[in-house]
Design an enzyme around this catalytic site. Structure first.
Site, short mmCIF file in Angstrom:
data_model
loop_
_atom_site.label_atom_id
_atom_site.label_comp_id
_atom_site.label_asym_id
_atom_site.label_seq_id
_atom_site.Cartn_x
_atom_site.Cartn_y
_atom_site.Cartn_z
CG ASP A 1 7.76 9.06 -8.89
OD1 ASP A 1 8.90 9.17 -9.41
OD2 ASP A 1 6.83 9.85 -9.13
CG ASN B 1 10.66 5.52 -16.56
OD1 ASN B 1 10.35 4.64 -15.76
ND2 ASN B 1 10.26 6.77 -16.38
C1 IPE Z 1 6.57 6.15 -12.80
O1 IPE Z 1 7.35 7.21 -12.39
C2 IPE Z 1 7.44 5.04 -13.30
C3 IPE Z 1 8.22 4.34 -12.29
C4 IPE Z 1 8.24 4.57 -11.01
C5 IPE Z 1 9.03 3.28 -12.81
P1 IPE Z 1 7.69 8.43 -13.35
O2 IPE Z 1 8.55 9.36 -12.58
O3 IPE Z 1 8.26 7.92 -14.63
O4 IPE Z 1 6.25 9.05 -13.65
P2 IPE Z 1 5.83 10.49 -14.11
O5 IPE Z 1 6.67 10.85 -15.28
O6 IPE Z 1 6.06 11.40 -12.95
O7 IPE Z 1 4.38 10.37 -14.43
C1 IPE Z 2 11.55 6.78 -9.78
O1 IPE Z 2 12.14 7.97 -9.38
C2 IPE Z 2 12.50 5.89 -10.53
C3 IPE Z 2 12.10 5.66 -11.92
C4 IPE Z 2 11.09 6.20 -12.52
C5 IPE Z 2 12.94 4.76 -12.69
P1 IPE Z 2 12.27 9.20 -10.36
O2 IPE Z 2 13.58 9.10 -11.06
O3 IPE Z 2 11.10 9.33 -11.26
O4 IPE Z 2 12.32 10.39 -9.32
P2 IPE Z 2 11.69 11.83 -9.50
O5 IPE Z 2 10.24 11.66 -9.84
O6 IPE Z 2 12.45 12.49 -10.61
O7 IPE Z 2 11.91 12.48 -8.19
MG MG Z 3 9.34 10.32 -11.08
#
Ligand code: IPE
Ligand code: IPE
Ligand code: MG
Length: 242
Positions: free
Chosen positions: A22, A70
């Site tokens: 993340d 997602n």
């Molecule tokens: C968790 O991250 C999912 C992945 C890393 C694939 P998210 O960014 O989707 O999680 P939330 O929304 O902050 O809980």
């Molecule tokens: C994780 O990074 C990737 C996925 C969840 C696919 P994020 O895209 O959630 O990054 P933040 O949380 O917005 O910084």
């Molecule tokens: Mg995220």
């Protein structure tokens, strides 16, 4: 300063490490770049961390790449993530094969575009007999979805007479999860500063050690992985005992 790898006790490595990758979006936003640039940089860390885990001798590495939630993201971000996944497989498959790594997709792939399904299936077919490390990739993965799916499949086997009610225990239930034949999650790593699970491996993390960090995934180096493992090795895992 030497690498932290020298401090790791190789006789008590976590057998199964899971990472909620993340912070890609925030990494990019901090640099005034589009979020997708964060995903691109994050893909490079996947390459580094798979390599580092394999070299250490980790049995199972589970990477959360795309959750069942997602899909709420903008379409162009989702399609960029799909592109990066295809890119990752196309550029890394030779090395993955050479390193004897088995790829196991966790999640319902049917929601993905056909070119993604084809590529992921090709990677799974080609690597199915590899046995040095299992690389589980969460794709349209959700812990609840996995459990519900397992319950449905057990029910079907029960109806067909393949399994008796008395046979359903923790051991057999494991056979219906995406992590069939793999150890429970020993170490859960979540970078980015969020202190939550976000529907990751709800069943397998019953006794996992949690390691959270403010580091954003695109900044996650091998040394960070070693630090997480060192901290893990200093935990007292009691599993309910004393
Ligand atoms: C968790 O991250 C999912 C992945 C890393 C694939 P998210 O960014 O989707 O999680 P939330 O929304 O902050 O809980
Ligand atoms: C994780 O990074 C990737 C996925 C969840 C696919 P994020 O895209 O959630 O990054 P933040 O949380 O917005 O910084
Ligand atoms: Mg995220």
């Amino acid at each position: 300063m030497g690498s932290l790898i020298n401090e790791i006790d190789m006789s008590s490595l976590p057998r199964h490490i899971g990472i909620i990758m993340d912070g890609n979006g925030r990494w990019a936003e901090k640099r005034n770049l589009p979020r997708t640039m964060g995903h691109k940089e994050g893909t490079k860390r996947v390459i580094d961390i798979v390599e580092a885990s394999y070299k250490l001798g980790i049995e199972s590495l589970t990477l959360y790449a795309f959750s069942t939630e997602n899909w709420k993201r903008p379409e162009d971000e989702i399609s960029k993530l799909m592109e990066l996944l295809i890119y990752y497989i196309r550029t890394q498959l030779n090395k993955i094969m050479k390193n004897n790594i088995k790829i196991n997709a966790m999640g319902d792939l049917s929601k993905f575009p056909s070119k993604v399904i084809t590529e992921v299936q090709r990677a799974m077919d080609l690597t199915k007999d590899n046995n040095k490390m299992i690389l589980n990739i969460g794709l349209n993965y959700g812990g609840r979805d996995e459990i519900i799916n397992a319950v449905k499949n057990i029910s079907t086997d029960y109806k067909l007479g393949i399994i008796e009610l008395e046979d359903i225990d923790e051991l057999t239930f494991n056979d219906y999860l995406y992590t069939k034949n793999q150890p429970d999650l020993d170490l859960l790593i979540r970078p980015s500063g969020e202190l939550r699970i976000s529907n990751f491996m709800l069943y397998q993390l019953a006794y996992s050690e949690f390691w959270f960090s403010n580091i954003l995934w695109p900044d996650f180096t091998e040394e960070v992985l070693y630090k997480a493992i060192l901290d893990y090795q200093n935990r007292d895992r009691r599993f309910g005992g004393i």
